[in-house]
Design an enzyme around this catalytic site. Structure first.
Site, short mmCIF file in Angstrom:
data_model
loop_
_atom_site.label_atom_id
_atom_site.label_comp_id
_atom_site.label_asym_id
_atom_site.label_seq_id
_atom_site.Cartn_x
_atom_site.Cartn_y
_atom_site.Cartn_z
N GLU A 1 0.83 -1.23 0.00
CA GLU A 1 0.00 0.00 0.00
C GLU A 1 0.87 1.27 0.00
OE1 GLU A 1 -3.74 -0.06 1.90
OE2 GLU A 1 -3.91 -2.24 1.76
N1 CAA Z 1 -4.44 11.13 -2.94
C1 CAA Z 1 -5.30 11.63 -3.87
N2 CAA Z 1 -4.93 11.83 -5.14
C2 CAA Z 1 -3.65 11.56 -5.47
C3 CAA Z 1 -2.73 11.04 -4.54
C4 CAA Z 1 -3.17 10.84 -3.22
N3 CAA Z 1 -2.38 10.32 -2.27
N4 CAA Z 1 -1.54 10.85 -5.17
C5 CAA Z 1 -1.72 11.22 -6.44
N5 CAA Z 1 -2.99 11.65 -6.62
C6 CAA Z 1 -3.61 12.15 -7.85
C7 CAA Z 1 -2.96 13.47 -8.28
O1 CAA Z 1 -3.60 14.56 -7.66
C8 CAA Z 1 -3.19 13.45 -9.78
O2 CAA Z 1 -4.55 13.77 -10.00
P1 CAA Z 1 -5.01 14.69 -11.25
O3 CAA Z 1 -4.73 13.89 -12.49
O4 CAA Z 1 -6.46 14.91 -11.03
O5 CAA Z 1 -4.19 15.93 -11.18
C9 CAA Z 1 -3.03 11.96 -10.14
O6 CAA Z 1 -3.31 11.24 -8.92
C10 CAA Z 1 -1.65 11.62 -10.66
O7 CAA Z 1 -0.75 11.94 -9.61
P2 CAA Z 1 0.76 12.36 -9.86
O8 CAA Z 1 0.85 13.26 -11.04
O9 CAA Z 1 1.28 12.86 -8.56
O10 CAA Z 1 1.40 10.97 -10.27
P3 CAA Z 1 2.89 10.44 -10.07
O11 CAA Z 1 3.04 9.36 -11.05
O12 CAA Z 1 3.87 11.56 -10.06
O13 CAA Z 1 2.88 9.85 -8.58
C11 CAA Z 1 2.32 8.22 -6.90
C12 CAA Z 1 1.89 8.98 -8.14
C13 CAA Z 1 1.97 9.08 -5.68
C14 CAA Z 1 3.77 7.85 -6.84
C15 CAA Z 1 1.45 6.96 -6.96
O14 CAA Z 1 1.78 6.24 -8.12
C16 CAA Z 1 1.56 6.06 -5.77
O15 CAA Z 1 0.97 6.33 -4.71
N6 CAA Z 1 2.30 4.92 -5.92
C17 CAA Z 1 2.28 3.88 -4.93
C18 CAA Z 1 1.26 2.85 -5.34
C19 CAA Z 1 0.79 2.00 -4.19
O16 CAA Z 1 0.58 2.49 -3.08
N7 CAA Z 1 0.56 0.72 -4.46
C20 CAA Z 1 0.02 -0.16 -3.51
C21 CAA Z 1 -0.59 -1.30 -4.21
S1 CAA Z 1 -2.09 -1.81 -3.51
C22 CAA Z 1 -1.70 -2.99 -2.34
O17 CAA Z 1 -0.61 -3.10 -1.86
C23 CAA Z 1 -2.91 -3.76 -1.97
C24 CAA Z 1 -2.73 -5.03 -1.25
O18 CAA Z 1 -3.20 -6.05 -1.72
C25 CAA Z 1 -2.21 -5.04 0.15
#
Ligand code: CAA
Length: 398
Positions: free
Chosen positions: A382
């Site tokens: 996550e």
């Molecule tokens: N909350 C709300 N919105 C968010 C957000 C957050 N925490 N992070 C990004 N966004 C939104 C942005 O506002 C943007 O929205 P708009 O298009 O409307 O402007 C959009 O998402 C794209 O964001 P970024 O431009 O910031 O994208 P990025 O590629 O630079 O970064 C990231 C994104 C934060 C790194 C994201 O990819 C991330 O959180 N990665 C980690 C993924 C993750 O947590 N995976 C877990 C897998 S699920 C799991 O583990 C389940 C299980 O079975 C246990």
């Protein structure tokens, strides 16, 4: 005058960290369940990677699969603090159980409740929040990660081609909790790559849909009982009514849902740390060296003091993030801080708890060995610790 001002101020700036009757009840119920139903056999389930289905069914009967879901959709209608308390107690004993509870509650039920339409809620949310349908286990899974898209989640390779009244899904998802036990998958997939994250959609996909293949269970370092699989999609047809939200909302859906999920995993890490601390404290009172119980040695007291302090700060961060979410405030940064700190705490405390146990901490008959292995995943899933720092950094500097 001063009294009136202080009365008015205290109304708006109260700090009440006490738990309500209802919250204390769920904490007690979760503690008793963990001790009575999860503890027996936990070492064997870990050794043989056995999915704790019996425990999950019992938790469904007790209402733990939809803790925060409103009662009209089959949930318990409780708050996020209650969810944190339940997660902590179950995770003190068995995180293979609590991760299923967490994914179903915060990634699946909360996501559907918040962003699903009424028909989707009636059809899927109600049985998911009950954790059961026709007497059988009925869980959900959250399919975002892929073999080449983990932290960099916007780079989805799984495609969802729009065919008018339906989509066709192709691709592979990785590290899916509840992968084989779930009946419903929430799947993120790319519909229009030229739009980047805004070209991604989220879909409700029934697991028995033709074209879905569940890979073998992953052989993991920790949470070995939990049901982790890769899932492949080959020309899987998904009706348009199963898309969540407007076209292109899928990545936002995933991120917003993960913010709450991170509170759940922070609470899991908190539970692992507290469980290990309680075991180390009890052992330090029993075990003697140099003529006295080891907790009387300053070397051990310092360890216990630091464990207790780090755990308390993790707990406060978890409560703060949960409280902000319950009060409709922006909790993105608090959730990331809670997960970052609680997962580091879990890793540090479990390692020290093994140290307090000495050689006994290194063998599988003692629970701290397993808790140390289980702690590691909380720094990874996550959103890794590095991703949490990214989220916190962006929040601070925006
Ligand atoms: N909350 C709300 N919105 C968010 C957000 C957050 N925490 N992070 C990004 N966004 C939104 C942005 O506002 C943007 O929205 P708009 O298009 O409307 O402007 C959009 O998402 C794209 O964001 P970024 O431009 O910031 O994208 P990025 O590629 O630079 O970064 C990231 C994104 C934060 C790194 C994201 O990819 C991330 O959180 N990665 C980690 C993924 C993750 O947590 N995976 C877990 C897998 S699920 C799991 O583990 C389940 C299980 O079975 C246990």
């Amino acid at each position: 005058m001063l009294t009136i001002v202080s009365v008015i101020l205290s109304k708006y700036f109260t700090m009440d960290l006490s738990l309500s009757e209802e919250q204390l009840m769920i904490q007690k119920a979760a503690r008793e369940f963990a001790q009575q139903q999860c503890l027996p056999g936990v070492i064997e389930r870990d050794e043989h990677q056995k999915v704790p289905k019996e425990q999950l069914l019992q938790l469904a009967d007790l209402g733990f699969m939809g803790i925060m879901t409103p009662t009209e959709y089959g949930g318990a209608g409780m708050d996020t603090i209650s969810y944190v308390l339940a997660m902590e107690e179950i995770s003190k004993v068995d995180s293979s159980v609590s991760v299923s509870v967490s994914v179903n509650n915060s990634l699946v039920c909360w996501g559907l409740e918040k962003y699903g339409n009424e028909a989707q809620k009636q059809k899927y949310l109600t049985p998911l929040a009950q954790g059961k349908k026709d007497g059988a286990l009925y869980l959900g899974a959250f399919l975002l990660s892929e073999p080449e898209a983990g932290s960099d989640a916007t780079h989805q390779h799984t495609s969802a081609i729009d065919k008018g009244d339906h989509y066709v899904l192709n691709g592979v998802k990785n590290w899916i909790t509840n992968g084989s036990t779930a009946s419903v998958y929430l799947v993120m997939a790319q519909t229009d790559a030229s739009k980047g994250s805004r070209g991604i959609n989220a879909f409700i996909v029934e697991k028995n849909t033709p074209g879905i293949t569940v890979g073998p269970k992953e052989n993991k370092m920790g949470i070995r009982g939990s049901d982790t699989h890769s899932i492949s999609f080959m020309d899987v047809i998904v009706p348009k009514e199963n898309r969540i939200g407007d076209d292109g909302f899928g990545f936002n859906f995933a991120m917003k849902t993960l913010n709450g999920g991170r509170i759940g995993i922070a609470a899991q890490a908190l539970g692992i740390a507290s469980g290990a601390y309680e075991l180390a404290l009890a052992y330090s009172k029993e075990r003697k060296s140099f003529g006295k119980p080891i907790h009387e040695h300053q070397a051990i007291q310092f360890k216990l003091a630091e464990m207790a302090t780090r755990i308390e700060t993790a707990r406060l961060l978890c409560y703060k993030a949960a409280w902000e979410k319950d009060n409709h405030m922006d909790y993105v940064m608090s959730a990331a801080m809670a997960k970052l700190h609680a997962s580091d705490t879990a890793m540090w405390v479990t390692t020290e708890a093994v140290q307090v146990h000495g050689g006994y901490g290194f063998v599988k008959e003692f629970h701290v060995e397993r808790l140390m292995r289980d702690a590691k995943i909380t720094q990874i899933y996550e959103g890794t610790s590095e991703i949490q720092k990214m989220v916190i950094g962006r929040s601070i500097t925006r």
